[in-house]
Enzyme design. Sequence first.
Site, PDB file in Angstrom:
ATOM      1  N   GLY A 246       0.783  -1.228   0.000  1.00 42.56           N
ATOM      2  CA  GLY A 246       0.000   0.000   0.000  1.00 42.56           C
ATOM      3  C   GLY A 246       0.812   1.274   0.000  1.00 42.56           C
ATOM      4  N   GLY A 290       3.940  -3.405  -3.901  1.00 43.42           N
ATOM      5  CA  GLY A 290       3.775  -3.714  -5.323  1.00 43.42           C
ATOM      6  C   GLY A 290       4.021  -2.440  -6.101  1.00 43.42           C
ATOM      7  N   ARG A 291       3.091  -1.491  -5.927  1.00 43.80           N
ATOM      8  CA  ARG A 291       3.142  -0.220  -6.637  1.00 43.80           C
ATOM      9  C   ARG A 291       4.464   0.517  -6.419  1.00 43.80           C
ATOM     10  NH1 ARG A 291      -1.577   2.631  -7.694  1.00 43.80           N
ATOM     11  NH2 ARG A 291      -2.563   1.525  -5.989  1.00 43.80           N
ATOM     12  N   ARG A 328      -6.986   2.602 -14.857  1.00 40.72           N
ATOM     13  CA  ARG A 328      -6.984   3.298 -13.567  1.00 40.72           C
ATOM     14  C   ARG A 328      -7.674   4.673 -13.590  1.00 40.72           C
ATOM     15  NH1 ARG A 328      -3.253   4.589 -10.799  1.00 40.72           N
ATOM     16  NH2 ARG A 328      -4.149   3.914  -8.830  1.00 40.72           N
ATOM     17  N   TYR A 332     -10.654   4.577 -11.055  1.00 38.27           N
ATOM     18  CA  TYR A 332     -10.379   5.226  -9.757  1.00 38.27           C
ATOM     19  C   TYR A 332     -10.165   6.732  -9.872  1.00 38.27           C
ATOM     20  CZ  TYR A 332      -8.503   0.417  -9.163  1.00 38.27           C
ATOM     21  OH  TYR A 332      -8.287  -0.925  -9.167  1.00 38.27           O
ATOM     22  N   CYS A 359     -14.494   2.935 -27.094  1.00 37.05           N
ATOM     23  CA  CYS A 359     -15.847   3.475 -27.268  1.00 37.05           C
ATOM     24  C   CYS A 359     -16.497   3.642 -25.917  1.00 37.05           C
ATOM     25  CB  CYS A 359     -16.654   2.545 -28.146  1.00 37.05           C
ATOM     26  SG  CYS A 359     -15.912   2.434 -29.758  1.00 37.05           S
ATOM     27  N   GLU A 360     -16.053   4.632 -25.204  1.00 37.11           N
ATOM     28  CA  GLU A 360     -16.513   4.851 -23.842  1.00 37.11           C
ATOM     29  C   GLU A 360     -16.161   6.288 -23.485  1.00 37.11           C
ATOM     30  OE1 GLU A 360     -17.870   2.560 -20.405  1.00 37.11           O
ATOM     31  OE2 GLU A 360     -16.814   1.506 -21.978  1.00 37.11           O
TER      32      GLU A 360
HETATM   33  N1  LLP Z   1      -0.646  -7.114  -0.271  1.00 36.44           N
HETATM   34  C1  LLP Z   1      -1.960  -7.352  -0.382  1.00 36.44           C
HETATM   35  C2  LLP Z   1      -2.574  -8.349   0.467  1.00 36.44           C
HETATM   36  C3  LLP Z   1      -2.717  -6.634  -1.308  1.00 36.44           C
HETATM   37  O1  LLP Z   1      -4.019  -6.869  -1.415  1.00 36.44           O
HETATM   38  C4  LLP Z   1      -2.088  -5.668  -2.138  1.00 36.44           C
HETATM   39  C5  LLP Z   1      -2.856  -4.910  -3.119  1.00 36.44           C
HETATM   40  C6  LLP Z   1      -0.711  -5.471  -1.996  1.00 36.44           C
HETATM   41  C7  LLP Z   1      -0.022  -6.193  -1.040  1.00 36.44           C
HETATM   42  C8  LLP Z   1       0.064  -4.479  -2.819  1.00 36.44           C
HETATM   43  O2  LLP Z   1      -0.384  -3.182  -2.668  1.00 36.44           O
HETATM   44  P1  LLP Z   1       0.484  -1.973  -3.285  1.00 36.44           P
HETATM   45  O3  LLP Z   1       1.790  -1.930  -2.546  1.00 36.44           O
HETATM   46  O4  LLP Z   1       0.699  -2.260  -4.736  1.00 36.44           O
HETATM   47  O5  LLP Z   1      -0.355  -0.777  -3.055  1.00 36.44           O
HETATM   48  N2  LLP Z   1      -5.772  -1.952  -8.673  1.00 36.44           N
HETATM   49  C9  LLP Z   1      -5.587  -0.933  -7.661  1.00 36.44           C
HETATM   50  C10 LLP Z   1      -4.767  -1.425  -6.510  1.00 36.44           C
HETATM   51  C11 LLP Z   1      -5.339  -2.660  -5.869  1.00 36.44           C
HETATM   52  C12 LLP Z   1      -4.436  -3.199  -4.811  1.00 36.44           C
HETATM   53  C13 LLP Z   1      -4.925  -4.508  -4.317  1.00 36.44           C
HETATM   54  N3  LLP Z   1      -4.103  -5.090  -3.321  1.00 36.44           N
HETATM   55  C14 LLP Z   1      -4.961   0.288  -8.308  1.00 36.44           C
HETATM   56  O6  LLP Z   1      -4.696   0.259  -9.509  1.00 36.44           O
HETATM   57  O7  LLP Z   1      -4.773   1.308  -7.650  1.00 36.44           O
END
Ligand code: LLP
Length: 437
Positions: A246, A290-291, A328, A332, A359-360
């Site tokens: 996150g 992740g991000r 995204r 969002y 087409c949106e």
């Molecule tokens: N761990 C768990 C259990 C998670 O559910 C997630 C993300 C992460 C780690 C990694 O989170 P990050 O560090 O990437 O924020 N599609 C959305 C984001 C959905 C995230 C879901 N879970 C977007 O594009 O903003």
Amino acid sequence: MELPGTLRINERGQLELGGIEVTALAAVFGTPLYLYDEALIRDNCRKFCQAFRVKEGWSQVLYAGKAFLTTAMCRIVHSEGLGLDVVSGGEIYTAIEAGFPASKIYFHGNNKTYEEICLALEAGVGHFVVDNFMELETLSRLSAERGKKTPVLLRITPGIEAHTHRYIQTGQEGSKFGFPLAQALAAARRAKELPGIEYRGLHCHLGSQIMEINPYQQTLSLLMDLARAIKGNTGLVTQQLNLGGGFGIRYTPEDRPPSPALWGETLLACLEEESRKNKLPRPLLLVEPGRAIIGPAGHTAYRVGTIKEVPGGRKYVAVDGGMADNIRPALYQAKYMAVLANKAALPPSEEVTIVGKCCETGDVLIENIALPPVEPGDILVVLNTGAYSYSMASNYNRLPRPAGVLVNQGRAFLILKREDYKDLLRQDLIPPHLALK
Ligand code: LLP
């Protein structure tokens, strides 16, 4: 504007990544094109590992594969010493095929199927992050049948809200993820009783693109209280505490995320303090960015096509991709910055709205951005698209998904082939009664 990683504007006024002009990459690989900056991916991995003192044995960093997972990406994160967080059979399969050690994989998900659980057990996936009582029972049975005891973390919904978009909040009460706090002790008791289960610790995840450390500190403290209660109640020791991912990134100048160093320093101090307070041995801390690893290390290059002005003064610049390769903004209201690669040194002269070709009406990539004079054929690069673009891409409107290239020190490698029209038909079948006569 601050350019991440190896992105820079060269002496020719051209945008380059990893020492290669983006227009050259677009000419060779076509557009739309996902660009990945290997040096920055590695740098981000290292920053997290350093900040969380992985080498000194305080933590383990798991890359959250859902942000962007391909076999090449698995190789990179493995070579940087990270573990992997996966959420599906497809992600497990990708990692295993890439040679990622199964023992360093954590398997998440609120509805792991029977087949996925079997796949993970057979592959030797190191840990399951168990979401609910049903899963605990099934996993125990399937592990015991194989003569195994599977290490598990229990995913807890801490009931703590972090400020981010409603769709990407996960830690709040009533969420579909995890054991509600009130059921956590019962879950630990059940984990102790069940034959195929070995309790290792607790997990939680608050949400994504979070900018404040405080909710994490609150969660850590709450989970350490829980660890103490679990120990008192069952004798089970919480060896691992996983705070999820996150960690926010800078999509626009208004975004001011803490650095990995600050996240690490603050959370490790909090861990130490809470362990002392609760008279518990300090558990291994796990985090799952992740991000923050891949987001700023990826960018998308598009070619500008139609340009039009509509009554009211709005100027639309349409590119050859859009919501199919990056959902995204539509999903969002996510905000991005962009640069014209072939006019990168020119001052902005007009405000335009960048739209895709789907087409949106909602297929707007960037509303109101100041750019130098835009012309058809220009290469527009949307910045910081590394996370959740390719991984959420679709074939909407039967658009083939873009290619992806990994760029490093003047060299570019295709890591994702561009789909072609034949790929679009790969799964199509015609039943006999529709055969051409
Ligand atoms: N761990 C768990 C259990 C998670 O559910 C997630 C993300 C992460 C780690 C990694 O989170 P990050 O560090 O990437 O924020 N599609 C959305 C984001 C959905 C995230 C879901 N879970 C977007 O594009 O903003």
